[in-house]
Write an enzyme that holds these catalytic residues in place. Structure first.
Site, PDB file in Angstrom:
ATOM      1  N   HIS A 360       0.971  -1.473   0.505  1.00 37.40           N
ATOM      2  CA  HIS A 360      -0.320   0.760   0.367  1.00 37.40           C
ATOM      3  C   HIS A 360       0.285   1.014  -0.078  1.00 37.40           C
ATOM      4  CE1 HIS A 360      -3.448   2.190   1.687  1.00 37.40           C
ATOM      5  NE2 HIS A 360      -3.635   2.274   0.674  1.00 37.40           N
ATOM      6  N   GLU A 394      -3.722  -1.610 -10.109  1.00 34.44           N
ATOM      7  CA  GLU A 394      -3.394  -0.893  -9.929  1.00 34.44           C
ATOM      8  C   GLU A 394      -1.718  -0.627  -9.748  1.00 34.44           C
ATOM      9  OE1 GLU A 394      -5.631   1.605  -9.465  1.00 34.44           O
ATOM     10  OE2 GLU A 394      -7.284   0.142  -8.612  1.00 34.44           O
ATOM     11  N   LYS A 445      -5.509  -0.178 -17.187  1.00 32.36           N
ATOM     12  CA  LYS A 445      -5.678   0.640 -17.965  1.00 32.36           C
ATOM     13  C   LYS A 445      -5.325  -0.015 -19.706  1.00 32.36           C
ATOM     14  CE  LYS A 445      -5.343   5.452 -15.145  1.00 32.36           C
ATOM     15  NZ  LYS A 445      -4.002   3.562 -14.147  1.00 32.36           N
ATOM     16  N   ILE A 650     -21.973 -18.638  32.234  1.00 31.96           N
ATOM     17  CA  ILE A 650     -22.949 -19.884  30.784  1.00 31.96           C
ATOM     18  C   ILE A 650     -24.027 -18.341  29.915  1.00 31.96           C
ATOM     19  CG2 ILE A 650     -25.043 -20.373  30.839  1.00 31.96           C
ATOM     20  CD1 ILE A 650     -24.243 -21.879  32.908  1.00 31.96           C
ATOM     21  N   ASP A 652     -27.054 -16.208  27.722  1.00 34.32           N
ATOM     22  CA  ASP A 652     -27.823 -15.707  28.422  1.00 34.32           C
ATOM     23  C   ASP A 652     -28.056 -15.170  26.400  1.00 34.32           C
ATOM     24  OD1 ASP A 652     -28.124 -16.512  31.489  1.00 34.32           O
ATOM     25  OD2 ASP A 652     -27.661 -13.895  30.949  1.00 34.32           O
ATOM     26  N   ASP A 705     -25.451 -12.881  22.809  1.00 32.03           N
ATOM     27  CA  ASP A 705     -25.290 -13.158  24.541  1.00 32.03           C
ATOM     28  C   ASP A 705     -25.872 -12.370  25.450  1.00 32.03           C
ATOM     29  OD1 ASP A 705     -25.095 -13.967  27.561  1.00 32.03           O
ATOM     30  OD2 ASP A 705     -22.248 -13.847  26.730  1.00 32.03           O
ATOM     31  N   ASP A 707     -26.189  -8.871  27.674  1.00 31.70           N
ATOM     32  CA  ASP A 707     -25.786  -8.316  28.779  1.00 31.70           C
ATOM     33  C   ASP A 707     -26.157  -7.033  28.785  1.00 31.70           C
ATOM     34  OD1 ASP A 707     -24.475  -6.815  30.249  1.00 31.70           O
ATOM     35  OD2 ASP A 707     -22.345  -8.406  29.616  1.00 31.70           O
TER      36      ASP A 707
END
Length: 757
Positions: A360, A394, A445, A650, A652, A705, A707
């Site tokens: 890059h 590119e 191109k 565990i 929920d 889960d 919260d």
């Protein structure tokens, strides 16, 4: 998980039998000191050992008493022998290839590079792991269940005496994501303890597991259609298929085939009939999946021009991490092509010693050789799909290194590289994916017109392909109002046949002057601006020629935009940062899961007509408007993954259903959460959606889960096209954030699809 009849004598046979009869696996069980290599300077000695379950490899420092890291062989995709990674190549002068190997993991997890003490030790691990991977690949459904139960027994048997007492069982239930009432747990334990020893042996644990995993919601469904409450006759099963699964065609023959395929009892097969175990196996199989099996193969017409297809595409394919300091690697191309990408990107710059490099530009990202990228694309282009790969260049190289690029492309790719129009035809029209099978097409191109004879060796042309590669600012900031000039060499230009990159001026100019083989690129911002200002014109433009859309340069973290809004207007090459997991890549993976995962999806006919009047902002004005109604009853979940390693933690769980499509289809609904039960939660809630443009809609299921104090945690997901959904009672086999399977985690749902009134 589906509970089926498990014979105790088969218990743990998959790992045990194979290990006892294989010298390589025996050697792996003893363990070996090997170097774990992360870089040329990071090479640490670790002791690796295959665990008793035959599927887990643990490793630790030489001085450590306990294993501190482990991985499952179920997560390993392949073993590469020798110096077949960039890291091992970098230490090739230090360690010979016969001592080196690489473990390639599924999803986005990095490779594991290892160096054994001897060549013989390396071969033992290479062949041993390949044997186990083959065993895993060849497992049937019942064998997978055997292994699943075996794994839980090993986890629960803390003192390794081959039995489990009640204290160990209580801990096991927490490990299995389940907070069961102690009285009920003791009842199950006592019922299974036939030997009355206050502990469970292998056989008794199987019985305990069967009671634990009994699916009451499925048993109720089974009994509803069973004439005698014990089994499903062919007629019973035919009724179920016809009334619930909406499979009326050849339903009697289909029922007989399912009994033959999934019924584990030979006695029931001879009747013929299906037991509850067979019924569960069918519902949990690929035929009972929410995804239409007919769409797993190539079912679409592949003989239309390329511009009539959505094309699975990658942005800055060489990057494994962010856009500023991330590592560049050929592994990026391997991973993208293995995920089904058919358009990959190569940013080329002048490198040392006359060799072009890929990275890059103007950032701290590392550099790799262009020729290595080309070789990798050549090796992996057609392993997943035989349909064409577009190599999107590119190019920032000078004339001399452009000639080197042309030489590498031609010499390395050979006949795979498309160098001339098919059948000698003048390349005015785009060929089809079918015609281009096995071909790599260069997008770049081109000097002069398509058919010009070139005498000059080089020519200056406008830098017309809109890019944001020169730095990490946005595309508009890069180029402003000025067009830079770049010298192009004829050798590289001549390799461009069907994908000539051009600057987009306006829809009117395109309609009058553009050729079908010309490709324009848009940043996400520009594409979004055009779709809002002239949605129907954009649709018509994309019916004539290819369009590429890429993430803005401001996304330095390699995040993604939602590809759906670009698909809504028929943009074919919607390039995403494949290395970044999230909703956007879930949609991309789900969308391209259809049509054999070949990387090409035929656009709906209203996105293929040059005079289409379709506008995604107003689908009701379209002459082909046929809305539908989607009803999803979320019934239950099975063995959801445990998020925290803490023993008492565990989940929920709640289920979110998200609809992506035209703006009017965008919707989200969710179930309530279930406290402390990730093992077998029951919701039994119905969610309803209006789908205005079914051909473009994608449905994404997400388990979280709950919260109450902070953001919910991700548990699992699955996305698929609305048109690939099978109605009736279906299982959804959940995937991880990386898009890899997490068996046996699933959702059980009922799907209803009707015409909207």
């Amino acid at each position: 998980m589906c509970t089926v009849q498990v014979e105790h004598q088969n218990f743990c046979r998959i790992s045990g039998l194979g290990i006892q009869s294989d010298d390589n696996l025996q050697r792996m069980m003893v363990g070996s000191m090997m170097r774990k290599v992360k870089s040329r300077t990071w090479k640490k000695q670790r002791h690796f050992r295959l665990q008793e379950d035959g599927l887990t490899v643990g490793y630790k420092s030489s001085w450590a008493r306990k294993i501190h890291s482990a991985f499952s062989l179920c997560d390993v995709e392949a073993v590469r022998e020798g110096h077949q990674s960039e890291i091992l190549l970098s230490i090739a002068d230090e360690f010979p290839p016969d001592r080196c190997f690489t473990l390639v993991f599924r999803g986005r997890r990095g490779n594991l590079d290892l160096v054994a003490e001897t060549a013989a030790e390396a071969q033992a691990w290479i062949h041993g792991i390949r044997t186990l991977l083959e065993n895993i690949e060849n497992m049937g459904e019942s064998e997978k269940l055997d292994q699943w139960i075996c794994d839980w027994f090993h986890k629960g048997d803390k003192n390794k005496d081959g039995r489990m007492n009640f204290k160990e069982v209580r801990k096991l239930l927490k490990m299995m994501n389940m907070d069961m009432n102690e009285e009920h747990a003791l009842l199950l334990f006592t019922t299974a303890d036939k030997s009355q020893t206050d502990s469970l042996n292998n056989e008794e644990f199987v019985q305990f597991y069967k009671m634990l995993t009994e699916r009451e919601e499925v048993v109720g469904l089974f009994q509803e259609y069973s004439s005698d409450g014990e089994k499903l006759s062919v007629c019973d099963l035919e009724d179920f298929l016809r009334e619930e699964q909406l499979e009326s065609e050849n339903s009697q023959q289909r029922a007989s085939e399912l009994i033959d395929r999934y019924e584990p009892s030979d006695g029931a097969k001879t009747l013929p009939a299906m037991s509850i175990d067979g019924f569960l196996m069918y519902l949990c199989s690929s035929e009972g999946s929410i995804f239409n099996l007919e769409h797993k193969g190539i079912y679409q017409d592949m003989t239309l021009p390329l511009c009539h297809y959505f094309i699975c595409s990658s942005h800055n394919t060489y990057l494994l991490e962010d856009q500023l300091r991330g590592q560049s690697s050929v592994e990026g191309y391997i991973q993208a092509l293995k995920r089904g990408c058919r358009c990959v990107e190569v940013d080329c710059w002048d490198g040392a010693n006359g060799e072009p490099v890929v990275y890059h530009g103007h950032t701290l990202t590392s550099k790799i050789l262009f020729k290595d990228v080309v070789a990798t694309v050549g090796n992996y282009a057609f392993k997943v799909s035989e349909h064409p790969v577009i190599l999107s260049l590119e190019n920032h190289c000078g004339i001399d290194q452009q000639r080197v690029m042309a030489m590498h492309l031609s010499s390395i790719l050979g006949d795979k590289l498309l160098k001339a129009p098919l059948n000698g035809r003048t390349p005015y029209d785009l060929p089809s994916p079918e015609e281009l099978k096995g071909k790599i097409i260069l997008k770049w191109k081109k000097i002069g017109g398509i058919t010009d004879n070139l005498d000059a060796a080089e020519e200056d042309v406008s830098d017309e392909d809109e890019t944001d590669k020169d730095n990490f600012s946005s595309e508009d900031q890069n180029h402003g109002n000025k067009k830079s000039k770049q010298s192009l060499c004829a050798e590289l230009s001549d390799l461009v046949v069907y994908c000539k990159s051009v600057h987009f001026r306006s829809f009117e100019h395109s309609r009058i002057h553009s050729k079908p083989i010309e490709v324009s690129s848009f940043s996400e911002f520009k594409a979004r601006k055009y779709l809002k200002e002239a949605g129907t014109e954009f649709v018509r433009h994309n019916a004539r020629q290819l369009t590429r859309v890429y993430p803005t340069g401001m996304r330095t973290d390699s995040s993604n935009f939602c590809p759906q809004e670009m698909w809504n207007i028929g943009c074919q090459i919607v390039a995403l940062n494949v290395q970044t997991a999230g909703m956007e890549m879930d949609l991309n993976d789900g969308f391209f899961r259809q049509n054999g995962s070949c990387g090409y999806i035929l656009k709906p006919d209203f996105l293929r007509k040059p005079e289409s009047n379709f506008d995604p902002e107003r689908p009701q004005d379209f002459e082909g408007y046929h809305p539908q109604r989607l009803l999803i009853r979320v019934i239950s979940g099975q063995q959801l993954p445990k998020l925290s390693k803490k023993e008492g933690s565990i989940v929920d769980p709640l289920v979110k259903v998200e609809i992506y499509g035209v703006p009017q289809d965008q919707a989200k609904q969710e179930t309530r959460h279930i406290d402390n039960n990730g093992f077998n939660p029951i919701w039994n809630e119905t969610l309803e959606f209006a789908i205005h443009t079914p051909d473009l809609a994608i449905v994404r299921f997400v388990v979280e889960d709950y919260d109450k104090a902070s953001r919910n945690d991700f548990v699992g997901q699955y996305a698929l096209p609305f048109k690939s959904i099978q109605p009736g009672y279906r299982h959804i086999h959940l995937l991880s954030k990386d898009g890899t399977s997490i068996p046996p985690s699933s959702l059980f749902v009922h799907i209803g699809i009707t015409e909207a009134s």
